[in-house]
Design a protein around this motif. Sequence first.
Motif, PDB file in Angstrom:
ATOM      1  N   TYR A 141       0.819  -1.214   0.000  1.00  0.00           N
ATOM      2  CA  TYR A 141       0.000   0.000   0.000  1.00  0.00           C
ATOM      3  C   TYR A 141       0.853   1.265   0.000  1.00  0.00           C
ATOM      4  N   ALA A 142       2.009   1.201   0.644  1.00  0.00           N
ATOM      5  CA  ALA A 142       2.884   2.371   0.699  1.00  0.00           C
ATOM      6  C   ALA A 142       3.587   2.601  -0.637  1.00  0.00           C
ATOM      7  N   TYR A 143       4.179   1.546  -1.185  1.00  0.00           N
ATOM      8  CA  TYR A 143       4.936   1.714  -2.430  1.00  0.00           C
ATOM      9  C   TYR A 143       4.027   1.920  -3.634  1.00  0.00           C
ATOM     10  N   ASP A 144       2.822   1.387  -3.581  1.00  0.00           N
ATOM     11  CA  ASP A 144       1.863   1.675  -4.643  1.00  0.00           C
ATOM     12  C   ASP A 144       1.655   3.179  -4.754  1.00  0.00           C
ATOM     13  N   ALA A 145       1.424   3.831  -3.605  1.00  0.00           N
ATOM     14  CA  ALA A 145       1.201   5.282  -3.597  1.00  0.00           C
ATOM     15  C   ALA A 145       2.453   6.041  -4.028  1.00  0.00           C
ATOM     16  N   LEU A 146       3.625   5.584  -3.587  1.00  0.00           N
ATOM     17  CA  LEU A 146       4.873   6.277  -3.907  1.00  0.00           C
ATOM     18  C   LEU A 146       5.195   6.196  -5.399  1.00  0.00           C
ATOM     19  N   VAL A 147       5.004   5.026  -5.982  1.00  0.00           N
ATOM     20  CA  VAL A 147       5.296   4.858  -7.415  1.00  0.00           C
ATOM     21  C   VAL A 147       4.314   5.679  -8.245  1.00  0.00           C
ATOM     22  N   ARG A 148       3.057   5.662  -7.874  1.00  0.00           N
ATOM     23  CA  ARG A 148       2.059   6.448  -8.617  1.00  0.00           C
ATOM     24  C   ARG A 148       2.325   7.946  -8.497  1.00  0.00           C
ATOM     25  N   ALA A 149       2.779   8.368  -7.322  1.00  0.00           N
ATOM     26  CA  ALA A 149       3.085   9.788  -7.115  1.00  0.00           C
ATOM     27  C   ALA A 149       4.221  10.245  -8.021  1.00  0.00           C
ATOM     28  N   ALA A 150       5.074   9.299  -8.438  1.00  0.00           N
ATOM     29  CA  ALA A 150       6.185   9.629  -9.333  1.00  0.00           C
ATOM     30  C   ALA A 150       5.785   9.539 -10.809  1.00  0.00           C
ATOM     31  N   GLY A 151       4.488   9.297 -11.053  1.00  0.00           N
ATOM     32  CA  GLY A 151       4.021   9.245 -12.437  1.00  0.00           C
ATOM     33  C   GLY A 151       4.160   7.897 -13.109  1.00  0.00           C
ATOM     34  N   GLU A 152       4.471   6.863 -12.336  1.00  0.00           N
ATOM     35  CA  GLU A 152       4.607   5.522 -12.888  1.00  0.00           C
ATOM     36  C   GLU A 152       3.473   4.627 -12.373  1.00  0.00           C
ATOM     37  N   LYS A 153       3.331   3.452 -12.979  1.00  0.00           N
ATOM     38  CA  LYS A 153       2.359   2.482 -12.498  1.00  0.00           C
ATOM     39  C   LYS A 153       3.104   1.321 -11.836  1.00  0.00           C
ATOM     40  N   PRO A 154       2.658   0.885 -10.681  1.00  0.00           N
ATOM     41  CA  PRO A 154       3.379  -0.186  -9.992  1.00  0.00           C
ATOM     42  C   PRO A 154       3.035  -1.574 -10.511  1.00  0.00           C
ATOM     43  N   GLU A 155       3.989  -2.445 -10.453  1.00  0.00           N
ATOM     44  CA  GLU A 155       3.801  -3.873 -10.691  1.00  0.00           C
ATOM     45  C   GLU A 155       4.035  -4.538  -9.334  1.00  0.00           C
ATOM     46  N   ILE A 156       3.004  -5.205  -8.814  1.00  0.00           N
ATOM     47  CA  ILE A 156       3.067  -5.675  -7.425  1.00  0.00           C
ATOM     48  C   ILE A 156       2.892  -7.185  -7.349  1.00  0.00           C
ATOM     49  N   MET A 157       3.745  -7.812  -6.548  1.00  0.00           N
ATOM     50  CA  MET A 157       3.661  -9.241  -6.268  1.00  0.00           C
ATOM     51  C   MET A 157       3.431  -9.400  -4.774  1.00  0.00           C
ATOM     52  N   LEU A 158       2.191  -9.682  -4.381  1.00  0.00           N
ATOM     53  CA  LEU A 158       1.867  -9.856  -2.972  1.00  0.00           C
ATOM     54  C   LEU A 158       2.365 -11.212  -2.481  1.00  0.00           C
ATOM     55  N   LEU A 159       3.128 -11.200  -1.396  1.00  0.00           N
ATOM     56  CA  LEU A 159       3.668 -12.455  -0.876  1.00  0.00           C
ATOM     57  C   LEU A 159       2.558 -13.363  -0.365  1.00  0.00           C
ATOM     58  N   ALA A 160       1.439 -12.783   0.071  1.00  0.00           N
ATOM     59  CA  ALA A 160       0.316 -13.582   0.550  1.00  0.00           C
ATOM     60  C   ALA A 160      -0.243 -14.480  -0.547  1.00  0.00           C
ATOM     61  N   ASP A 161      -0.040 -14.085  -1.809  1.00  0.00           N
ATOM     62  CA  ASP A 161      -0.514 -14.903  -2.936  1.00  0.00           C
ATOM     63  C   ASP A 161       0.443 -16.047  -3.251  1.00  0.00           C
ATOM     64  N   PHE A 162       1.574 -16.084  -2.558  1.00  0.00           N
ATOM     65  CA  PHE A 162       2.588 -17.112  -2.812  1.00  0.00           C
ATOM     66  C   PHE A 162       2.962 -17.832  -1.516  1.00  0.00           C
ATOM     67  N   GLY A 163       1.938 -18.117  -0.703  1.00  0.00           N
ATOM     68  CA  GLY A 163       2.123 -18.994   0.448  1.00  0.00           C
ATOM     69  C   GLY A 163       2.663 -18.365   1.708  1.00  0.00           C
ATOM     70  N   VAL A 164       2.686 -17.036   1.802  1.00  0.00           N
ATOM     71  CA  VAL A 164       3.216 -16.375   2.999  1.00  0.00           C
ATOM     72  C   VAL A 164       2.051 -16.017   3.926  1.00  0.00           C
TER      73      VAL A 164
END
Length: 331
Positions: free
Chosen positions: A190-213
């Motif tokens: 949630y933090a880096y999503d906002a930071l990357v968007r604020a810089a004019g880019e779109k984030p690519e996110i891999m949630l660890l919860a989706d990979f057994g964490v």
Amino acid sequence: MNILRSFSSFLLAAGFGVLCAAPTVAQEQQTVNVILDWAWRPHHAPFAVGIQRGFFADEGIDLKVEQGRGSATAATLLGQGQFDIAHINVTNAAQAISKGVPIKSIAVYQTRSAAAFIGVKGRVQLDSVEALRPLRIGSTPGGSDGLSLSVFARANGLTVQDFNVVGMEGSGKTTALLQDQVDVVSGDSYAYDALVRAAGEKPEIMLLADFGVPLMGFGFATNETFAAEHPDIIPGFLRAAHRSYAAAVEDPEGACEILRTTYEVPGTNEACVAYFMNLVDLSQSPDDPQWGVQSAEAWDALVGALQEVGEIGADLSPADFWTNDFQPTEN
């Protein structure tokens, strides 16, 4: 005239009585000292709303909120009795409990960890563990980054050494990512999503919860002393916290405005809302009547994962870490 004077004297006496009664009502409020996981940030907007709208006061609570310096520190200070309740990452709380800190988790509302690998869309594609392995991962040694990476690696039959980890301070990860010094960074989605968007880019996110964490996120903890001395106060606190969270989710723009103006949180209201709602996506719905109620299955998975990577001892059982005894009977 004597009757009028007597009636006036009665009114004055009655008015004086009301004025004198006010401090008594105030004194009946129980002061509850809460420490946050960090300095005021967008995910604390529910506290700002609840205080302003009197949700905690409705429960007889005079809430005092102190900014934190990380969940690990909050757990230590809570265990020392410097605070009564902590808003805390419960995974960090579990680590503290395993070291003998006398606290317990009393509610969890962020049931899925925000731990993630974040890149810039168009530069990387994070759709599998194998896709991640050759990438340069900006990560802060130790702490939450190190723990998340260890659990992720083990859950996927690998070791940390199977990844290309670039150690760096947390404050430098965003710049390194945006300047292409690393391919991805590890951190809270949630933090880096906002930071990357604020810089004019779109984030690519891999949630660890989706990979057994099975790590968990935010909730509340208390210490043994406060639990023993004020068992009747904690359910009211949790009920007010639920009302506050529901109100913030219903009107995130208004909640962020209250937070930013009251506590001078920097950034735009739009960025605040994006940050907060990204966390909401990982959390229980405020409409859930079981909001905050902890699951034995979730705690079994968390404790088991932490034991597998040597973060907590095998002599502890999940029941040592959490309790639902203080859940309000009505939310």
